[in-house]
Design a protein around this motif. Sequence first.
Motif, short mmCIF file in Angstrom:
data_model
loop_
_atom_site.label_atom_id
_atom_site.label_comp_id
_atom_site.label_asym_id
_atom_site.label_seq_id
_atom_site.Cartn_x
_atom_site.Cartn_y
_atom_site.Cartn_z
N ASN A 145 -53.91 -0.03 125.66
CA ASN A 145 -55.11 -0.79 125.29
C ASN A 145 -54.77 -2.05 124.49
O ASN A 145 -55.48 -2.43 123.58
N THR A 146 -53.69 -2.69 124.84
CA THR A 146 -53.32 -3.93 124.16
C THR A 146 -53.36 -5.08 125.16
O THR A 146 -52.73 -5.03 126.20
N GLY A 147 -54.13 -6.09 124.85
CA GLY A 147 -54.17 -7.28 125.67
C GLY A 147 -54.78 -7.11 127.05
O GLY A 147 -54.42 -7.83 127.96
N ASN A 148 -55.70 -6.18 127.21
CA ASN A 148 -56.37 -5.98 128.51
C ASN A 148 -55.36 -5.87 129.65
O ASN A 148 -55.34 -6.68 130.57
N THR A 149 -54.55 -4.86 129.61
CA THR A 149 -53.52 -4.64 130.62
C THR A 149 -54.13 -4.01 131.87
O THR A 149 -53.87 -2.86 132.21
N TYR A 150 -54.96 -4.77 132.54
CA TYR A 150 -55.70 -4.26 133.68
C TYR A 150 -54.79 -3.87 134.84
O TYR A 150 -55.13 -2.98 135.62
N ASP A 151 -53.65 -4.51 134.98
CA ASP A 151 -52.74 -4.12 136.06
C ASP A 151 -52.24 -2.70 135.85
O ASP A 151 -52.15 -1.92 136.80
N ALA A 152 -51.93 -2.32 134.61
CA ALA A 152 -51.49 -0.95 134.32
C ALA A 152 -52.63 0.05 134.54
O ALA A 152 -52.43 1.11 135.14
N LEU A 153 -53.82 -0.29 134.07
CA LEU A 153 -54.97 0.60 134.25
C LEU A 153 -55.32 0.78 135.72
O LEU A 153 -55.68 1.87 136.17
N ALA A 154 -55.19 -0.28 136.49
CA ALA A 154 -55.48 -0.22 137.93
C ALA A 154 -54.43 0.62 138.65
O ALA A 154 -54.77 1.48 139.48
N CYS A 155 -53.18 0.41 138.35
CA CYS A 155 -52.09 1.13 139.01
C CYS A 155 -52.11 2.62 138.68
O CYS A 155 -51.92 3.46 139.56
N LEU A 156 -52.37 2.95 137.43
CA LEU A 156 -52.36 4.36 137.02
C LEU A 156 -53.65 5.09 137.35
O LEU A 156 -53.63 6.21 137.86
N PHE A 157 -54.81 4.45 137.05
CA PHE A 157 -56.07 5.19 137.09
C PHE A 157 -57.15 4.59 137.99
O PHE A 157 -58.23 5.15 138.11
N GLY A 158 -56.90 3.46 138.61
CA GLY A 158 -57.89 2.84 139.47
C GLY A 158 -58.99 2.13 138.70
O GLY A 158 -59.99 1.73 139.28
N VAL A 159 -58.80 1.92 137.40
CA VAL A 159 -59.79 1.26 136.56
C VAL A 159 -59.62 -0.26 136.71
O VAL A 159 -58.51 -0.77 136.59
N ARG A 160 -60.72 -0.97 136.98
CA ARG A 160 -60.69 -2.42 137.19
C ARG A 160 -59.62 -2.80 138.23
O ARG A 160 -58.80 -3.67 138.00
#
Length: 92
Positions: A37-52
Amino acid sequence: MSTDVSGMIECRPWAQVWGEDDEDAVWTAAIDLFLLNTGNTYDALACLFGVRNAFGFQPLAEDRGLPEDTSDGVRAAFTAYGGPERWARMSR
């Protein structure tokens, strides 16, 4: 608007040594997801959990929830944060 993800990643380090059915092959908390949850790491959230997931990744762990055989430590933390009732309300 930013997105935060809460949770834990667990592993069973002794499963490779003793086998998955061994009593010592228990799930253990490995890393708290607040580190993502640092710096809006949307690529990590997308790759791991499909979020954003504007990137088109095939998520590794989409919609997993709390596994039945999760560790006692993670289960206690989940309960302390409101348990399934709170998170079901928030995900609507």
